[in-house]
Design an enzyme around this catalytic site. Sequence first.
Site, PDB file in Angstrom:
ATOM      1  N   GLU A  92       0.794  -1.155   0.104  1.00  0.00           N
ATOM      2  CA  GLU A  92       0.173   0.103  -0.140  1.00  0.00           C
ATOM      3  C   GLU A  92       0.841   1.238  -0.196  1.00  0.00           C
ATOM      4  O   GLU A  92       2.044   1.372   0.641  1.00  0.00           O
ATOM      5  CB  GLU A  92      -0.964   0.150   1.373  1.00  0.00           C
ATOM      6  CG  GLU A  92      -1.859   1.391   1.538  1.00  0.00           C
ATOM      7  CD  GLU A  92      -2.799   1.169   2.396  1.00  0.00           C
ATOM      8  OE1 GLU A  92      -2.633   0.196   3.123  1.00  0.00           O
ATOM      9  OE2 GLU A  92      -3.629   1.857   2.584  1.00  0.00           O
TER      10      GLU A  92
ATOM     11  N   GLU B 158     -12.853  -1.640   2.856  1.00  0.00           N
ATOM     12  CA  GLU B 158     -13.413  -1.476   4.357  1.00  0.00           C
ATOM     13  C   GLU B 158     -14.374  -0.124   4.356  1.00  0.00           C
ATOM     14  O   GLU B 158     -14.516   0.750   5.287  1.00  0.00           O
ATOM     15  CB  GLU B 158     -12.313  -0.912   5.301  1.00  0.00           C
ATOM     16  CG  GLU B 158     -11.328  -2.242   5.403  1.00  0.00           C
ATOM     17  CD  GLU B 158     -10.335  -2.027   6.546  1.00  0.00           C
ATOM     18  OE1 GLU B 158     -10.124  -0.948   7.156  1.00  0.00           O
ATOM     19  OE2 GLU B 158      -9.677  -2.870   6.770  1.00  0.00           O
TER      20      GLU B 158
ATOM     21  N   GLU C 213      -6.757  -8.865   4.256  1.00  0.00           N
ATOM     22  CA  GLU C 213      -5.678  -8.174   5.055  1.00  0.00           C
ATOM     23  C   GLU C 213      -5.957  -9.055   6.484  1.00  0.00           C
ATOM     24  O   GLU C 213      -6.797  -9.018   7.141  1.00  0.00           O
ATOM     25  CB  GLU C 213      -6.167  -7.123   5.309  1.00  0.00           C
ATOM     26  CG  GLU C 213      -6.030  -6.017   4.143  1.00  0.00           C
ATOM     27  CD  GLU C 213      -6.209  -4.486   4.621  1.00  0.00           C
ATOM     28  OE1 GLU C 213      -6.118  -3.945   5.706  1.00  0.00           O
ATOM     29  OE2 GLU C 213      -6.599  -3.630   3.487  1.00  0.00           O
TER      30      GLU C 213
HETATM   31  O1  AHR Z   1      -2.857  -2.233   6.503  1.00  0.00           O
HETATM   32  C1  AHR Z   1      -3.064  -1.064   6.867  1.00  0.00           C
HETATM   33  C2  AHR Z   1      -4.649  -0.428   6.928  1.00  0.00           C
HETATM   34  O2  AHR Z   1      -5.232  -1.191   7.663  1.00  0.00           O
HETATM   35  C3  AHR Z   1      -5.272  -0.653   5.360  1.00  0.00           C
HETATM   36  O3  AHR Z   1      -4.926   0.672   4.697  1.00  0.00           O
HETATM   37  C4  AHR Z   1      -6.654  -0.670   5.953  1.00  0.00           C
HETATM   38  O4  AHR Z   1      -7.454  -1.618   4.856  1.00  0.00           O
HETATM   39  C5  AHR Z   1      -6.847  -1.504   7.347  1.00  0.00           C
HETATM   40  O5  AHR Z   1      -7.595  -0.918   8.075  1.00  0.00           O
END
Ligand code: AHR
Length: 453
Positions: free
Chosen positions: A28, A175, A284
């Site tokens: 990211e 999310e 995630e």
């Molecule tokens: O991985 C870090 C963050 O955690 C991501 O950007 C988000 O999707 C999650 O809340």
Amino acid sequence: MDTAAEIVVDAGCTVGDVHPQIYGHFIEHLGRCIYGGVWVGPDSKLPNVNGLRRDVLDATRAIHPPVIRWPGGNFASGYHWEDGIGPRNKRPARFDLAWKAPESNQFGTDEFIDFCRKTGAEPYICVNMGSGTAEEAARWVEYCNQTTPTHDALKRATLGHPEPYSVRYWGLGNETYGDWQIGHLTADAYSRSCSEYAKLIRRVDPSVKLIAVGCDSQDWNRRVLSECWKQIDYISLHKYYRGGEDYYDVVAAPLDAERSLAELSRIVETTVPAERQVHIAFDEWNLWYPEADEQSGLHQRASLTDGVFASGIFNALHRLCRTVKMANLAQLVNVLPAIVTDDEGRIYVNPTYLAFKLYVDHTGTKALRTEAFSDTYRSQKYGLDVPYLDASASLGPNMLHLALVNRSKVDEMNAVIRLRNARARAGGSLSELKGERPDSTNSFETPNTVTIG
Ligand code: AHR
């Protein structure tokens, strides 16, 4: 002290196929994950290939990533993909509203695809359902996958990539249920929007696999699945557990994740008609230490315990292999990291990375019914009785793999292995995650405190 345990593996009873994509990753635009981690730029003094950091490429290749998710995470909900294509010196620098940080856009779609190609991973792109539109997302798919001589496909070709990228996996937002998210929506509003995005994206490329946002609220999941089941292929779940707290709670957490994933599987089964298959993408997951805040760029120092935690997650994913077909560690480099780099060209890997290495190298294609019998302890935090021993077996060509996690902090375990419906040949090999203490960590100075032996 040695404690007694027993493992029963039934080679005649296959649970399902272990989908290689459960060993996936996530990068990211956040902290030093992309800039300083994956990307240093072609003019960097650090060794690089087309701007991609060479040591990170090598370390990533060594764990054979099947799939990599990008560009976020929260970042995806404010990202406009056209900012990240074309000559790099002409790309606009923007202020990223998700992480409140400048974004140079030097790393964009073409650089991401290059990273995937060079590491052997399939790309998984998450589209912007926060400040973006369905039309913008559909044009991103056109840019990546189309061969038609139309504007966005031609743009890719004129930028030096005549062959389509054939990106199969597309995430419909991130999310969206959370009030921290750009474009936070209710379940019903998300479902409507998700259908619209799916409709336009499939008009460009009907062959893509679409991943909808799911969560720990079964009400959300039921609404999204009821509205969107015809258009989606996966529903996602994200789970983070607090790192660095009570050891026994941390190593129990994978059982809590397994319970949530099993619950989501039941919702899928009871909501989606049998003629359509919707799988789960656990896209995630990780431990998250209190020190990993926005100031630190979500940096944390992982210990051997993190490797035990990750191994527990993999065993759970083997057991759930009929429904969970993708999973992505958050994240690969420098952010809640598997791999850590500095700006001087140093690198080390965390125990989580080593757990990936162990499992990727030693998992077969079919999960076998495996039972482990050992003493248990009570995790009040998760309301679970947790066995000290966790086991999963899988079958590869002429090889049975047995993955074991001893959750005890102090005791060795003396386990009898009973094999049903097969005869073991003499021989075999053992690989294990090794460190002196549960809180042993690797660092730039001591990169091999925790190793595979
Ligand atoms: O991985 C870090 C963050 O955690 C991501 O950007 C988000 O999707 C999650 O809340």
